[in-house]
Design an enzyme around this catalytic site. Sequence first.
Site, short mmCIF file in Angstrom:
data_model
loop_
_atom_site.label_atom_id
_atom_site.label_comp_id
_atom_site.label_asym_id
_atom_site.label_seq_id
_atom_site.Cartn_x
_atom_site.Cartn_y
_atom_site.Cartn_z
N ARG A 1 0.83 -1.20 0.00
CA ARG A 1 0.00 0.00 0.00
C ARG A 1 0.87 1.26 0.00
O ARG A 1 0.54 2.25 -0.61
CB ARG A 1 -0.88 -0.02 1.25
N TYR A 2 1.96 1.22 0.75
CA TYR A 2 2.89 2.36 0.85
C TYR A 2 4.19 1.96 0.18
O TYR A 2 4.59 0.79 0.22
CB TYR A 2 3.18 2.68 2.32
N ARG B 1 7.05 -0.19 2.39
CA ARG B 1 6.75 -1.34 3.25
C ARG B 1 5.62 -2.19 2.67
O ARG B 1 4.78 -1.68 1.92
CB ARG B 1 6.37 -0.88 4.66
N CYS C 1 -5.39 -17.34 14.41
CA CYS C 1 -4.99 -16.50 15.55
C CYS C 1 -5.18 -17.32 16.83
O CYS C 1 -5.93 -18.30 16.84
CB CYS C 1 -5.87 -15.26 15.64
N CYS D 1 -10.97 -11.90 17.71
CA CYS D 1 -11.53 -10.68 18.29
C CYS D 1 -12.84 -10.37 17.55
O CYS D 1 -12.88 -10.43 16.33
CB CYS D 1 -10.53 -9.54 18.12
N CYS E 1 -12.62 -7.78 14.70
CA CYS E 1 -11.48 -7.89 13.80
C CYS E 1 -11.78 -7.33 12.40
O CYS E 1 -12.79 -7.66 11.80
CB CYS E 1 -11.09 -9.36 13.67
N ARG F 1 -10.18 -8.08 9.81
CA ARG F 1 -9.99 -9.15 8.81
C ARG F 1 -10.85 -10.36 9.15
O ARG F 1 -10.51 -11.49 8.83
CB ARG F 1 -8.52 -9.54 8.71
N ASP G 1 -12.65 -0.16 12.44
CA ASP G 1 -12.87 -0.26 11.00
C ASP G 1 -14.30 -0.73 10.72
O ASP G 1 -14.95 -1.30 11.59
CB ASP G 1 -11.87 -1.25 10.40
N ASP H 1 -8.00 3.91 9.30
CA ASP H 1 -7.67 3.35 7.99
C ASP H 1 -8.78 3.77 7.04
O ASP H 1 -9.95 3.39 7.23
CB ASP H 1 -7.59 1.81 8.08
N LYS I 1 -3.60 4.91 6.27
CA LYS I 1 -3.99 5.46 7.57
C LYS I 1 -3.90 6.97 7.56
O LYS I 1 -2.99 7.53 6.95
CB LYS I 1 -3.03 4.98 8.66
S1 SF4 Z 1 -7.62 -8.52 15.45
FE1 SF4 Z 1 -8.10 -10.15 13.94
S2 SF4 Z 1 -6.11 -10.77 13.12
FE2 SF4 Z 1 -5.70 -9.68 15.06
S3 SF4 Z 1 -5.66 -11.27 16.66
FE3 SF4 Z 1 -7.75 -10.46 16.60
S4 SF4 Z 1 -8.82 -11.87 15.20
FE4 SF4 Z 1 -6.63 -12.18 14.82
#
Ligand code: SF4
Length: 361
Positions: free
Chosen positions: A94-95, A98, A107, A111, A114, A116, A277, A314, A321
């Site tokens: 994206r940048y 990096r 994971c 979360c 999340c 993603r 997000d 983001d 960002k």
């Molecule tokens: S935010 Fe998403 S990618 Fe990061 S630890 Fe939690 S579930 Fe996994």
Amino acid sequence: MNKIDRQLAATLRQPAELVESGLAPASALGDLEKVAARYAIAVTPDIAALIEDPDDPIARQFIPNVAELIEQPGENADPIGDDAHSPVPGIVHRYPDRVLFKLVHVCAVYCRFCFRREMVGPGKATALSDAAYGRALDYIRAHREIWEVILTGGDPLMLSPRRLAEIIADLAAIDHVKIVRLHTRVPVADPARISPELVAALRVEGATTWVAVHANHPRELTGDARAACARLVDAGIPLVSQSVLLRGVNDDAETLAALMRTFVECRIKPYYLHHGDLAPGTAHLRTTIEAGQALMRSLRGRVSGLCQPDYVLDIPGGHGKAPIGPNYLSHANSPGSELDQQIRYCIIDYCGDVHFYPPKA
Ligand code: SF4
């Protein structure tokens, strides 16, 4: 079975296990199963031990909620636009200087907010094949402007120490790659995984390793989590923090200040406070940007400069960002001055009082 395998085996992944462990009421089982059909669940023993009631700041982050099935306008399966900047599988460029290198899709914990969430967890994207890994490395080799590679996913610290050492050595062998950064929740979610072998795997000749630790509430930094972070720092690996501003978790000045101070006490430099997000089904955990800015103003008045993260958003669509913290500088006429008609800088101090500063003569 070693301690790490035992932790993995004891991780709660099914709605019925959450109910049996007392982390969710039996009456919620039907709703939990509906959410589980769409999004992954994982609550490690370390995280489960922190949950005191179903609506506490830890439970809100990890125990599914039926509100996750309600999508709001604007929410998007790829809210930060990774796909638009992915030249080869596993890489997001994206940048200019990096890239993100997405090695795994699993994971230690999942979360509920999340960004993603449509890509991580069992049954979502697959791990990179050997061939795809090779093509991703070729891409990094061919782009000499890439100074930093950020290992993310999924959580890269779910990889074995042996595999991590190989990957980091592959990256460090590329002349222009100077920094390898890993984004992880493992030090708080499964601190025993930060073993001496894993710490050793992160250090390599030819590149500097940084670790960004994700935590959102000061209670996540338990004694074991602090010890895990200390093992990394004592090995010479600098740590920065990442947190997400979450309603009912850390959206009050006292909790946020305590979180940032706790990071600094653990030798973790506060780095980013992310605005939530637009991930599907996460509206119940997002705050307003105005609320976030008010909290940042309050942080400025309460805690030292060491404890100040950047409040960032983001931009949807993959535009990167942007800092969205409050602005302390504007232009104004200074009342009562002989320079009444002259535009001057107007600066707000940490107490909210306004002061003037002359423009350069
Ligand atoms: S935010 Fe998403 S990618 Fe990061 S630890 Fe939690 S579930 Fe996994």
